[in-house]
Design a protein around this motif. Structure first.
Motif, mmCIF file in Angstrom:
data_model
loop_
_atom_site.group_PDB
_atom_site.id
_atom_site.type_symbol
_atom_site.label_atom_id
_atom_site.label_comp_id
_atom_site.label_asym_id
_atom_site.label_seq_id
_atom_site.Cartn_x
_atom_site.Cartn_y
_atom_site.Cartn_z
ATOM 1 N N ALA A 256 0.828 -1.207 0.000
ATOM 2 C CA ALA A 256 0.000 0.000 0.000
ATOM 3 C C ALA A 256 0.865 1.260 0.000
ATOM 4 C CB ALA A 256 -0.929 0.008 1.214
ATOM 5 N N TRP A 257 2.086 1.123 0.473
ATOM 6 C CA TRP A 257 3.023 2.240 0.508
ATOM 7 C C TRP A 257 4.312 1.770 -0.137
ATOM 8 C CZ3 TRP A 257 5.689 4.240 5.590
ATOM 9 C CH2 TRP A 257 6.537 5.305 5.278
ATOM 10 N N GLU A 258 4.633 2.368 -1.255
ATOM 11 C CA GLU A 258 5.873 2.059 -1.956
ATOM 12 C C GLU A 258 6.646 3.366 -2.108
ATOM 13 O OE1 GLU A 258 5.599 -0.433 -5.378
ATOM 14 O OE2 GLU A 258 3.965 -1.602 -4.503
ATOM 15 N N PRO A 259 7.580 3.616 -1.199
ATOM 16 C CA PRO A 259 8.311 4.887 -1.232
ATOM 17 C C PRO A 259 9.074 5.073 -2.543
ATOM 18 C CG PRO A 259 8.733 3.705 0.813
ATOM 19 C CD PRO A 259 8.009 2.764 -0.096
ATOM 20 N N ALA A 260 9.028 6.277 -3.052
ATOM 21 C CA ALA A 260 9.789 6.639 -4.249
ATOM 22 C C ALA A 260 11.276 6.692 -3.898
ATOM 23 C CB ALA A 260 9.307 7.995 -4.762
#
Length: 143
Positions: free
Chosen positions: A22-26
């Protein structure tokens, strides 16, 4: 709730989001994550080192940790900013602590933390730093 438990709760939520995709850091955020982890490690060292320091130095380190978090929040948006802002909020009581006596009683509401409170806040910062290191080194992330 103590600071460590509060930060642990926020970190657990972040890790669930990361694990679920749900959270994929750039890449830019991952660089900030690694910088913040390094700054937190510099601000608050290992427990045996911190506990040997005078109260004023321990408090200064905790304030430096909060400053590092605030700088990262200012440089990003989205989940990383939200996550670190919540961690900062959980650590905010540090800003109301003092290390110096206030013999006249006028300290603008600042209070002397006990050694247990200092240790709890330092433990919370170490826990957050460790999570940020893990996040910055997740499989598939670039360094």
């Amino acid at each position: 709730m103590d600071m460590f438990t509060a930060v642990e709760r926020v970190v657990s939520e972040a890790e669930r989001q990361l694990d679920a995709g749900a959270w994929e850091p750039a890449a830019r955020d991952l660089a900030l994550v690694r910088q913040t982890a390094a700054a937190l490690d510099l601000a608050v060292g290992p427990a045996n080192v911190q506990e040997a320091l005078p109260r004023i130095d321990r408090l200064a380190g905790l304030r430096e940790a909060l400053a590092a978090i605030a700088l990262t929040v200012a440089r990003t948006h989205g989940r990383l900013a939200w996550f670190l802002a919540q961690c900062s909020s959980e650590l905010a009581p540090v800003l109301h602590w003092r290390a110096l006596p206030a013999p006249d009683g006028h300290a603008f509401g600042a209070v002397l933390p006990d050694l247990g409170q200092l240790a709890d806040a330092e433990r919370a910062v170490r826990f957050l730093a460790a999570m940020l290191v893990r996040t910055g080194n997740r499989p598939g992330t670039q360094h």
